[in-house]
Write a protein that holds these residues in place. Sequence first.
Motif, mmCIF file in Angstrom:
data_model
loop_
_atom_site.group_PDB
_atom_site.id
_atom_site.type_symbol
_atom_site.label_atom_id
_atom_site.label_comp_id
_atom_site.label_asym_id
_atom_site.label_seq_id
_atom_site.Cartn_x
_atom_site.Cartn_y
_atom_site.Cartn_z
ATOM 1 N N GLY A 1 -0.201 32.342 -21.154
ATOM 2 C CA GLY A 1 -1.583 32.507 -21.778
ATOM 3 C C GLY A 1 -2.063 30.952 -21.410
ATOM 4 N N GLU A 2 -2.423 30.332 -22.724
ATOM 5 C CA GLU A 2 -2.919 28.893 -22.651
ATOM 6 C C GLU A 2 -1.939 27.694 -22.765
ATOM 7 N N LYS A 3 -0.802 28.263 -22.620
ATOM 8 C CA LYS A 3 0.354 27.347 -22.617
ATOM 9 C C LYS A 3 0.999 26.874 -21.408
ATOM 10 N N LEU A 4 0.944 25.516 -21.185
ATOM 11 C CA LEU A 4 1.516 25.052 -19.900
ATOM 12 C C LEU A 4 2.945 25.595 -19.932
ATOM 13 N N SER A 5 3.634 26.110 -18.964
ATOM 14 C CA SER A 5 4.979 26.514 -18.855
ATOM 15 C C SER A 5 5.894 25.871 -17.625
ATOM 16 N N GLN A 6 4.999 25.418 -16.725
ATOM 17 C CA GLN A 6 5.442 24.708 -15.633
ATOM 18 C C GLN A 6 4.612 23.840 -14.895
ATOM 19 N N LEU A 7 4.740 22.492 -14.385
ATOM 20 C CA LEU A 7 4.170 21.727 -13.528
ATOM 21 C C LEU A 7 5.128 21.256 -12.547
ATOM 22 N N GLU A 8 4.925 21.223 -11.382
ATOM 23 C CA GLU A 8 5.914 20.700 -10.660
ATOM 24 C C GLU A 8 5.306 20.238 -9.144
ATOM 25 N N ALA A 9 5.351 19.106 -8.879
ATOM 26 C CA ALA A 9 4.610 18.728 -7.468
ATOM 27 C C ALA A 9 5.806 17.659 -6.941
ATOM 28 N N VAL A 10 5.433 17.705 -5.645
ATOM 29 C CA VAL A 10 6.192 16.566 -4.536
ATOM 30 C C VAL A 10 4.951 15.864 -3.966
ATOM 31 N N VAL A 11 5.321 14.312 -4.192
ATOM 32 C CA VAL A 11 4.420 13.600 -3.511
ATOM 33 C C VAL A 11 5.251 12.881 -2.271
ATOM 34 N N LEU A 12 4.857 13.008 -0.994
ATOM 35 C CA LEU A 12 5.428 12.263 0.018
ATOM 36 C C LEU A 12 4.437 11.320 0.868
ATOM 37 N N GLY A 13 5.069 10.382 1.349
ATOM 38 C CA GLY A 13 3.982 9.486 2.497
ATOM 39 C C GLY A 13 4.854 8.488 2.525
ATOM 40 N N GLU A 14 4.207 7.344 2.858
ATOM 41 C CA GLU A 14 4.688 6.115 3.111
ATOM 42 C C GLU A 14 4.135 5.056 2.317
ATOM 43 N N HIS A 15 4.849 4.124 2.294
ATOM 44 C CA HIS A 15 4.605 2.761 1.524
ATOM 45 C C HIS A 15 4.907 1.678 2.303
ATOM 46 N N GLY B 1 0.784 -1.078 -0.179
ATOM 47 C CA GLY B 1 -0.063 -0.006 -0.067
ATOM 48 C C GLY B 1 0.900 1.353 0.052
ATOM 49 N N CYS B 2 0.219 2.304 0.047
ATOM 50 C CA CYS B 2 0.769 3.748 -0.028
ATOM 51 C C CYS B 2 -0.313 4.559 0.399
ATOM 52 N N LYS B 3 0.208 5.735 1.297
ATOM 53 C CA LYS B 3 -0.620 6.691 1.611
ATOM 54 C C LYS B 3 0.216 8.088 1.474
ATOM 55 N N LEU B 4 -0.114 8.778 0.733
ATOM 56 C CA LEU B 4 0.669 9.810 0.185
ATOM 57 C C LEU B 4 -0.161 11.341 -0.002
ATOM 58 N N THR B 5 0.515 12.441 0.304
ATOM 59 C CA THR B 5 0.121 13.724 0.163
ATOM 60 C C THR B 5 0.836 14.401 -1.226
ATOM 61 N N LEU B 6 0.135 15.265 -1.913
ATOM 62 C CA LEU B 6 1.106 15.958 -2.842
ATOM 63 C C LEU B 6 0.702 17.433 -2.876
ATOM 64 N N GLU B 7 1.718 18.152 -3.142
ATOM 65 C CA GLU B 7 1.768 19.520 -3.207
ATOM 66 C C GLU B 7 2.423 20.079 -4.328
ATOM 67 N N GLY B 8 2.009 20.912 -5.073
ATOM 68 C CA GLY B 8 2.395 21.283 -6.291
ATOM 69 C C GLY B 8 2.147 22.638 -7.001
ATOM 70 N N SER B 9 2.141 22.962 -8.069
ATOM 71 C CA SER B 9 1.753 24.255 -8.838
ATOM 72 C C SER B 9 1.908 23.923 -10.199
ATOM 73 N N LEU B 10 0.983 24.642 -10.944
ATOM 74 C CA LEU B 10 1.129 24.840 -12.299
ATOM 75 C C LEU B 10 1.039 26.287 -12.635
ATOM 76 N N THR B 11 1.838 26.384 -13.718
ATOM 77 C CA THR B 11 1.955 27.868 -14.195
ATOM 78 C C THR B 11 1.770 28.099 -15.694
ATOM 79 N N TRP B 12 1.059 29.010 -16.342
ATOM 80 C CA TRP B 12 0.907 29.276 -17.539
ATOM 81 C C TRP B 12 1.230 30.501 -18.035
#
Lengths: 77, 318
Positions: free
Chosen positions: B255-269, B242-253
């Motif tokens: 205009g309509e173009k995705l310029s950045q998506l970054e996220a960290v997922v942490l927890g236990e497995h 199993g896994c129990k996780l939380t995610l934190e991140g952001s998306l930057t645009w």
Amino acid sequence: MNRLILTCLAGFWLAPSTHAAPQTRQELLQLIAPSADESVWMQIPWETDLTKARERAAAEKKPLFLWEMDGHPLGCV
Amino acid sequence: VVDRESIFSHPEVQALLKAKFVNLAMNDWYMRRQEDAEGVFFRKMTEASPRGNAGQATRQGRYVFTAAGKFLGFNNNRSVERMLQLLQDSLTTWETLPEADKYPAESPTKGPVDRKYNEPLPAGGAIVKVHTRVLHKTADGTYQAVKLAPDQTKLENPGFAAATDHLWLQPAEVAALRENTVPAELLRRLTRYHLVDNTRGEPPSWKPQDIKIAKLSLKPESAGKSQLLGEFSMETADGKRGCKLTLEGSLTWEGEKLSQLEAVVLGEHWGEGTYTRNAREGHQPIGFSLRFVPNPRPEDLVRPQFSHWLKGYWTATE
């Protein structure tokens, strides 16, 4: 019975994260991604296209070295 | 991971490969099945190797061959010495070959491609690089990489290095994210195929019934930027993995173009799969990093590991 919660509504907002790590997001991204030591193997210029690699080999008068894995060596685990 | 660190990082192996060979990395699962010119060429070349005619069985290993298709050498072990021997022996054979065995009579062409095994990312889609690493958590909550014990070697494959995969997004999913909506298919795909412990090899994906919690939401933060938060809980029916996780991140645009998506997922497995034995005992920290790749290089275009059946990967329902 298993409880399934599958939520993807834009309006839904989660409670503040429980990461609670003293590190910043950038520090954590750097920690989890491959380190410089772990990335040395990528200093080899790997082709991923067989036809292009054969063209290059003929043009450069070299044999080809193939690393073949069940799961792509450059992207699998 | 072991091959990368133990063989292809070795300075003598690197020097020889860079100077004397054109180097190629491919996925055997596709190559041994492809019904097109590349698949036929590959299988014909490998049939001259110790693998022989392996049919649908694995042909993985390290091969040396010529552009004309002449097999020169093979091995499939983790000894640097034997790798160096393979390379040197192959070069010796190469020097003795007639030109016709070295070079194709005509420039190689792909011909009609077997789309079943060559489906690319749709135009307008996006690639997110996903790395996984098992972690150690200190008393103050700081996450650290797990180090090898003094008596351990990398060849024991403890899975302490980072694993790599690629999350693919459909163009419509990118557009939905711009509207701060997380498509259900994308959430299922991320959960089932990418939030897995792949640090010791290819793990089982999560079955739909393994998913207890999968939440992902976007909140506008400023013009062109949104915060991404998530919570995940997965567990097999027997509770052994199993896994129990939380995610934190952001998306930057832009205009309509995705310029950045970054996220960290942490927890236990916890737990392990059939092909991913030797996990650490009990519940242990794990982390995932997700980063959008705006300008993909060839290695970034490698298909997601769980996309053998691409339609199934997209819907993530089967």
